[in-house]
Motif scaffolding. Structure first.
Motif, short mmCIF file in Angstrom:
data_model
loop_
_atom_site.label_atom_id
_atom_site.label_comp_id
_atom_site.label_asym_id
_atom_site.label_seq_id
_atom_site.Cartn_x
_atom_site.Cartn_y
_atom_site.Cartn_z
N GLY A 120 0.91 -1.14 0.01
CA GLY A 120 0.05 -0.08 0.08
C GLY A 120 0.67 1.37 -0.08
O GLY A 120 0.30 2.39 -0.47
N ALA A 123 1.89 2.14 -3.79
CA ALA A 123 0.66 2.26 -4.46
C ALA A 123 -0.27 3.62 -3.91
O ALA A 123 -1.10 4.10 -4.45
CB ALA A 123 -0.17 1.04 -4.31
N ASN A 124 0.38 4.26 -2.82
CA ASN A 124 -0.40 5.22 -2.42
C ASN A 124 -2.06 4.95 -1.93
O ASN A 124 -2.73 5.70 -2.21
CB ASN A 124 -0.32 6.54 -3.10
N ASP A 125 -2.07 3.84 -1.42
CA ASP A 125 -3.53 3.20 -1.08
C ASP A 125 -3.99 3.91 -0.18
O ASP A 125 -3.39 4.35 1.08
CB ASP A 125 -3.28 1.94 -0.63
N ASN A 127 -6.53 3.59 1.87
CA ASN A 127 -6.92 2.82 3.05
C ASN A 127 -5.60 2.49 3.93
O ASN A 127 -5.70 2.55 5.19
CB ASN A 127 -7.49 1.58 2.69
N PHE A 128 -4.52 2.30 3.14
CA PHE A 128 -3.20 2.30 4.05
C PHE A 128 -2.70 3.46 4.61
O PHE A 128 -2.21 3.35 5.79
CB PHE A 128 -1.98 1.67 2.84
N ALA A 152 2.20 6.53 0.05
CA ALA A 152 1.37 6.73 1.20
C ALA A 152 1.81 7.53 2.24
O ALA A 152 1.32 8.60 2.98
CB ALA A 152 0.81 5.57 1.74
#
Length: 395
Positions: A120, A123-125, A127-128, A152
């Motif tokens: 994450g 991916a710059n998620d 949620n993370f 992230a």
């Protein structure tokens, strides 16, 4: 400034998620250069002095979202503790960070394990990023060198918590603003290195922002060849001749003077102490290589520096790693350092080879500011928005 600093934040009893860059060189399990670690000390000390608890977030290597034991941040702990003069507790998992033990809660400084162990992160998620944000009350980004990555921990977190720049980030941004944002004029830029192709965006941006552009190193050979000069067996991108001519045209339209070598140091062998001679830039023998700028060229650079108020430097003027082909870089750097020491010049430098060259010349300590940021420094010079900086401004 359009972003907040530690001075703008109330940190008392706050958990401060602090993104740092301690991606340092290691050999045989020992940190061989702790410069990046030493540079984050003022930020951590300030957070502690203001009553906050720093929770450090950092990466190490490129594990690509998987746990790779050889890329654990544990290897940095001795150097980190030595620099801070206090114990640092490593939190090996996010679960451990979310459920701190009594001992961890009592620790002054916490360090999360390599953030790139989590998919994450890169991916710059969102949620993370939210999961990370739940670990703290305030986000402090002190990793300018990672600010060109929209990850992230470098960009996403700023959208979830009150955010500010750490002392190192603050110093980088202020130095770069002094060099390119709102510089004192005239501005001289020195750009060297091997290839024009890797610095097209940089050159294109600089010719519209500086008064004099000094081009050195292997890339100068490409410009000389584009002007119809014979460069012998020199490192040269002949296929970039059209691009070089376009940059020169663009510079002329913008009123930027380009300084290319007037004379060059040539040799038949690329080795220390090789037989060499100085010739006019138009007179490189067909069987020789251009390995440095000559004394006339250095004199012209020094004359430009004497009238300048601001200098931005990226890349060496010759093959600085090998004597005597470090002479031009050393002489120009020494002069810039002297002017900076006397308060006549604001000098900002950055990029891997640049830092190495200026350290080797002995001039580094007297430059106004030397960035260790590498890619982020280059992208800033190219005029690009850095996601990590833009996110702080948005906050």
């Amino acid at each position: 400034m359009s972003w907040k600093t530690l001075d703008d934040m109330d940190l008392m009893n706050k958990r401060v998620l602090t993104r740092v860059d301690i991606n340092v060189p290691v050999k045989d399990g020992i940190v061989t250069d702790a410069t990046r670690i030493e540079r984050i000390v003022p930020t951590i000390n300030d957070i502690l002095a203001k009553g906050g608890k720093p929770i450090l977030i950092a990466h190490f290597g490129r594990p690509k979202g998987k746990v790779v034991l050889d890329m654990s941040l544990r290897v940095t702990l001795p150097a980190l503790e030595r620099a801070l003069g206090r114990k640092v507790r490593l939190l090996e998992t996010l679960d451990a960070a979310e459920n701190l033990t009594t001992e961890a809660q009592a620790s002054d400084v916490l360090l999360l394990e390599n953030i790139r162990f989590h998919p994450g992160e890169e991916a710059n998620d969102p949620n993370f990023a939210q999961r990370l944000a739940n670990l703290g009350d305030i986000y402090c980004n002190d990793a300018f060198s990672a600010a060109h990555r929209a990850h992230a921990s470098t960009e996403g977190l700023a959208h979830h918590l009150p955010s500010c720049a750490g002392r190192l980030m603050q110093a980088e941004l202020q130095a770069l603003d002094a060099a390119l944002g709102q510089p004192k004029r005239p501005v001289v830029a020195v750009v060297g290195g091997a290839k024009v192709s890797t610095k097209l965006d940089l050159l294109g941006n600089l010719v519209e922002k500086v008064d004099t552009l000094v081009i050195g190193g292997g890339m100068a050979n490409t410009f000389l060849a584009a002007m119809g000069l014979n460069v012998g067996k020199s490192l040269c991108e002949h296929d970039m001749a059209g691009t070089a001519r376009e940059i020169m045209r663009k510079a002329g339209a913008a009123g930027c003077e380009i300084l290319l070598p007037a004379d060059v140091v040539v040799a038949r062998d690329f080795r220390a102490g090789a037989a060499h001679e100085t010739v006019g830039a138009h007179a490189c023998p067909p069987d020789a290589m251009i390995l440095d700028a000559g004394p006339q060229s250095v004199a012209r650079i020094i004359a430009a520096l004497d009238t300048a108020r601001t200098l931005i430097w990226n890349g060496p003027l010759g093959a600085f790693e090998i004597e005597p082909f470090d002479a031009a870089t050393n002489a120009a750097a020494a002069h810039a350092a002297a002017l900076s020491r006397e308060g006549k010049l604001t000098s900002v430098a950055g990029g891997g080879d640049t830092v190495a060259a200026l350290n080797k010349s002995g001039a580094a300590d007297d430059f106004t500011y030397i960035s260790t940021a590498g890619g982020a420094f280059l992208e800033w010079m190219e005029g690009k928005d850095l996601p990590g900086v833009a996110a702080l401004k948005a906050g």
